[in-house]
Design an enzyme around this catalytic site. Sequence first.
Site, PDB file in Angstrom:
ATOM      1  N   GLU A  42      28.080  22.094  38.784  1.00  0.00           N
ATOM      2  CA  GLU A  42      29.424  22.549  39.158  1.00  0.00           C
ATOM      3  C   GLU A  42      30.398  21.373  39.165  1.00  0.00           C
ATOM      4  OE1 GLU A  42      30.683  25.680  38.778  1.00  0.00           O
ATOM      5  OE2 GLU A  42      29.000  26.238  40.059  1.00  0.00           O
ATOM      6  N   HIS A  43      31.562  21.596  38.573  1.00  0.00           N
ATOM      7  CA  HIS A  43      32.601  20.565  38.444  1.00  0.00           C
ATOM      8  C   HIS A  43      32.096  19.387  37.606  1.00  0.00           C
ATOM      9  CE1 HIS A  43      35.718  22.318  41.013  1.00  0.00           C
ATOM     10  NE2 HIS A  43      34.741  22.794  41.745  1.00  0.00           N
ATOM     11  N   ASP A  45      31.735  19.992  34.072  1.00  0.00           N
ATOM     12  CA  ASP A  45      32.131  20.222  32.663  1.00  0.00           C
ATOM     13  C   ASP A  45      33.318  19.358  32.255  1.00  0.00           C
ATOM     14  OD1 ASP A  45      33.939  21.845  34.126  1.00  0.00           O
ATOM     15  OD2 ASP A  45      33.843  23.518  32.701  1.00  0.00           O
ATOM     16  N   SER A 139      34.500  34.326  36.073  1.00  0.00           N
ATOM     17  CA  SER A 139      35.210  34.035  34.840  1.00  0.00           C
ATOM     18  C   SER A 139      35.694  35.262  34.074  1.00  0.00           C
ATOM     19  CB  SER A 139      34.378  33.121  33.937  1.00  0.00           C
ATOM     20  OG  SER A 139      35.289  32.351  33.212  1.00  0.00           O
ATOM     21  N   SER A 140      36.442  36.082  34.791  1.00  0.00           N
ATOM     22  CA  SER A 140      37.131  37.175  34.093  1.00  0.00           C
ATOM     23  C   SER A 140      38.130  36.590  33.094  1.00  0.00           C
ATOM     24  CB  SER A 140      37.847  38.081  35.092  1.00  0.00           C
ATOM     25  OG  SER A 140      38.916  37.419  35.714  1.00  0.00           O
ATOM     26  N   ASP A 185      33.154  28.013  30.664  1.00  0.00           N
ATOM     27  CA  ASP A 185      33.287  29.475  30.760  1.00  0.00           C
ATOM     28  C   ASP A 185      33.434  30.109  29.381  1.00  0.00           C
ATOM     29  OD1 ASP A 185      33.399  28.667  33.354  1.00  0.00           O
ATOM     30  OD2 ASP A 185      35.432  29.380  33.746  1.00  0.00           O
ATOM     31  N   TYR A 235      42.079  22.223  42.362  1.00  0.00           N
ATOM     32  CA  TYR A 235      41.357  21.973  41.116  1.00  0.00           C
ATOM     33  C   TYR A 235      41.946  20.795  40.338  1.00  0.00           C
ATOM     34  CZ  TYR A 235      38.995  22.929  36.686  1.00  0.00           C
ATOM     35  OH  TYR A 235      38.262  22.812  35.537  1.00  0.00           O
TER      36      TYR A 235
HETATM   37  P1  ADP Z   1      38.147  34.211  37.336  1.00  0.00           P
HETATM   38  O1  ADP Z   1      38.194  33.695  35.936  1.00  0.00           O
HETATM   39  O2  ADP Z   1      37.181  33.477  38.182  1.00  0.00           O
HETATM   40  O3  ADP Z   1      37.923  35.679  37.424  1.00  0.00           O
HETATM   41  P2  ADP Z   1      40.868  33.312  37.289  1.00  0.00           P
HETATM   42  O4  ADP Z   1      41.870  33.118  38.365  1.00  0.00           O
HETATM   43  O5  ADP Z   1      40.525  32.167  36.425  1.00  0.00           O
HETATM   44  O6  ADP Z   1      39.561  33.927  37.989  1.00  0.00           O
HETATM   45  O7  ADP Z   1      41.356  34.475  36.320  1.00  0.00           O
HETATM   46  C1  ADP Z   1      41.780  35.707  36.844  1.00  0.00           C
HETATM   47  C2  ADP Z   1      43.026  36.151  36.108  1.00  0.00           C
HETATM   48  O8  ADP Z   1      42.723  36.482  34.748  1.00  0.00           O
HETATM   49  C3  ADP Z   1      43.615  37.429  36.677  1.00  0.00           C
HETATM   50  O9  ADP Z   1      44.453  37.155  37.783  1.00  0.00           O
HETATM   51  C4  ADP Z   1      44.398  37.965  35.481  1.00  0.00           C
HETATM   52  O10 ADP Z   1      45.617  37.290  35.328  1.00  0.00           O
HETATM   53  C5  ADP Z   1      43.505  37.570  34.302  1.00  0.00           C
HETATM   54  N1  ADP Z   1      42.587  38.676  33.952  1.00  0.00           N
HETATM   55  C6  ADP Z   1      41.252  38.638  33.889  1.00  0.00           C
HETATM   56  N2  ADP Z   1      40.722  39.815  33.525  1.00  0.00           N
HETATM   57  C7  ADP Z   1      41.757  40.648  33.327  1.00  0.00           C
HETATM   58  C8  ADP Z   1      41.885  42.024  32.950  1.00  0.00           C
HETATM   59  N3  ADP Z   1      40.833  42.798  32.698  1.00  0.00           N
HETATM   60  N4  ADP Z   1      43.137  42.532  32.863  1.00  0.00           N
HETATM   61  C9  ADP Z   1      44.206  41.767  33.114  1.00  0.00           C
HETATM   62  N5  ADP Z   1      44.153  40.489  33.470  1.00  0.00           N
HETATM   63  C10 ADP Z   1      42.957  39.919  33.604  1.00  0.00           C
HETATM   64 MG    MG Z   2      38.792  31.740  35.366  1.00  0.00          MG
END
Ligand code: ADP
Ligand code: MG
Length: 392
Positions: A42-43, A45, A139-140, A185, A235
Amino acid sequence: MASPVPEVSSVVAEARQLYEQTFGGRPQVVVCAPGRVNLIGEHTDYNDGFVLPMALPLVTVVVGSQTPGQDVTVITAAKDVDESRSVTFHLPDDGAPLSPGQPSWANYVKGVVHHYRAQPVPGFRAVIASTVPLGGGLSSSASLEVAVYTFLQQLHPDDGDKVAKAVACQQAEHTHAGVPCGIMDQFVSVLGREAHALLIDCRSLEATPVPLSDPALVILITNSNVKHSLTGSEYPTRRRQCEEAASALGKASLRDATMKDLEDARNRLDNVTYCRARHVIEEIERTVQAAKALKRGSYEEFGKLMVESHHSLRDLYEVSCKELDELVSAAMEVEGVFGSRMTGGGFGGCTVTLLQAHAIDKTILRIQERYSGTPTFYVTTPSEGARVLNLS
Ligand code: ADP
Ligand code: MG
């Protein structure tokens, strides 16, 4: 007890329905890209070190079609986006920059369009749906970037270079979302392999798959469902402290430094910088050792390294929080748990726990009893990276 991970097909159905309602007709293309959990490293990369993540069965899906002209319309099905869920923008001529703006989630899409490696990107319309929790540390954001990139590859192919694809998606997050993230990610979202974790050398960008499919093992992710507002500001501070430490040691990055180098320079560093650098140097070594332990099937050793990693993140790097510490302590009380640690940037988000399959119910119960908040659980397996899906 653990919420079952929804099938990819159900997310596709949700996206298709919204697409057909909004635009009429069937989408031409369906793709998905996974979120990830980092098992250890972690941290490290952004310090050119090693990380050991795996791709998750949680995915972001993009469905859509090419359209004539230079307009792009994208809709997200995400319920927890509190801005407009729809965006329309015009693709600029002649490689002019596509500027970030509102809604902020669309900047991840615009960034990928801007950095896409086979310009010009054609007009399109698309719908996004996801099972990766937004802002939960799984990591959405990278899964969204990589899904959009994979979608564009179907409309207007690039050369197919996967590492360059991950780098382009990372650039998108830097320039358009304003997050100076490392490469982990996006890399694992593109190159993740079913039944394997991926040991990634973030300097050479080489990846070694490490088998992880023992049916006697479970990888449990626990979402603390808290996110402290420090996440954004701390960060870049950590990144800067690492750069300062590396330069004080006369190294290009902390990857090149040993603990001896650090101890020799200790009186030239303030204590905070020393602690940050020590975490990174030791964590890089722990990650290499953990990958070896996993290859040998030494889960106890792997678990011990996970706990050491957590303590180092808590005490030296100072990116944990009360909730994550509680989750780790509760898990470690249960017999059959090998190890547990916070995962992702910190200050909330998730923990990852490696345990014997028979201990899963007890572990979830214990965490529910001990944790002061409301956790969400995912029992996960290492999954495939980004892929094109069939339109059935
Ligand atoms: P993580 O990557 O850990 O989930 P982040 O803060 O890096 O958290 O990213 C989250 C952001 O990515 C959300 O606030 C949004 O802006 C964007 N995001 C991710 N998935 C979606 C989605 N399915 N629809 C719209 N925006 C999204
Ligand atoms: Mg993210």
